[in-house]
Design an enzyme around this catalytic site. Structure first.
Site, short mmCIF file in Angstrom:
data_model
loop_
_atom_site.label_atom_id
_atom_site.label_comp_id
_atom_site.label_asym_id
_atom_site.label_seq_id
_atom_site.Cartn_x
_atom_site.Cartn_y
_atom_site.Cartn_z
N THR A 66 0.81 -1.22 0.00
CA THR A 66 0.00 0.00 0.00
C THR A 66 0.85 1.27 0.00
O THR A 66 2.04 1.24 0.30
CB THR A 66 -0.92 0.03 1.24
OG1 THR A 66 -0.12 0.12 2.41
CG2 THR A 66 -1.80 -1.20 1.30
N ASP A 67 0.17 2.36 -0.31
CA ASP A 67 0.80 3.67 -0.17
C ASP A 67 0.49 4.19 1.24
O ASP A 67 -0.08 3.47 2.07
CB ASP A 67 0.34 4.62 -1.27
CG ASP A 67 -1.16 4.86 -1.28
OD1 ASP A 67 -1.83 4.59 -0.25
OD2 ASP A 67 -1.68 5.29 -2.32
N LEU A 68 0.81 5.42 1.51
CA LEU A 68 0.61 5.97 2.85
C LEU A 68 -0.85 6.03 3.28
O LEU A 68 -1.15 6.08 4.47
CB LEU A 68 1.23 7.37 2.95
CG LEU A 68 2.75 7.41 2.85
CD1 LEU A 68 3.23 8.85 2.83
CD2 LEU A 68 3.39 6.65 4.01
N SER A 69 -1.76 5.99 2.32
CA SER A 69 -3.19 6.06 2.66
C SER A 69 -3.81 4.69 2.90
O SER A 69 -5.00 4.60 3.18
CB SER A 69 -3.95 6.80 1.56
OG SER A 69 -3.94 6.02 0.37
#
Length: 150
Positions: A27-30
């Site tokens: 995943t990304d930071l979100s």
């Protein structure tokens, strides 16, 4: 002590199913799955399908016969996969040719379609030129495509 089994997909009729889970690294930071990871999941599912069909890619590569390579792919992202989601990858072979095959892959969370891919995978010689797929591999794909009881 019980040991976990290795990840395995299953063939059901003319479809192959492969389960993945969304981990933090996906995943990304979100907490949303990074778009390129769908390509990785689809590749894992196709590799597992070959194993289920008794196609030994490694032996073919080591023998200098060739390997499969993605020639083109079209991805459509519909909904994001999120951290800790269980995602099922479904793979179907839609067309078989002498040196290539077309496939359709879908990533689902339950009944919800997250992403779809249409792709063509070609068999290439070590020099990168297209080559006819081994006949026994074509036969394995034909059984997969035509025999719902495989």
């Amino acid at each position: 002590m019980a040991r976990p089994s290795f990840p395995d997909g299953t063939i059901d009729g003319a479809a192959h199913f492969y389960a993945v889970r969304v981990y933090y690294e996906d995943t990304d930071l979100s907490g949303i799955t990074y778009h390129a990871n769908y390509l990785r999941w689809f590749e894992r599912a196709r590799s597992d399908l070959l194993r289920r069909l008794d196609i030994d890619q490694r032996a073919a590569i080591e023998a200098g016969e060739g390997a499969y390579a993605v020639a083109d792919v079209r991805l459509k992202y519909l909904r994001p996969a999120k951290l800790d989601d269980d995602v099922m990858i479904e793979t179907r072979c839609t067309e078989m040719r002498a040196a290539s095959c077309r496939m359709h892959q879908t990533a689902r969370r339950g009944d919800e379609v997250l992403a779809e891919a249409e792709l063509r995978v070609g068999f290439v010689a070590p020099d990168g030129r297209p080559r006819r797929q081994p006949e026994e591999w074509r036969a394995a794909f034909a059984r997969f495509m035509e025999n719902p009881g495989l």
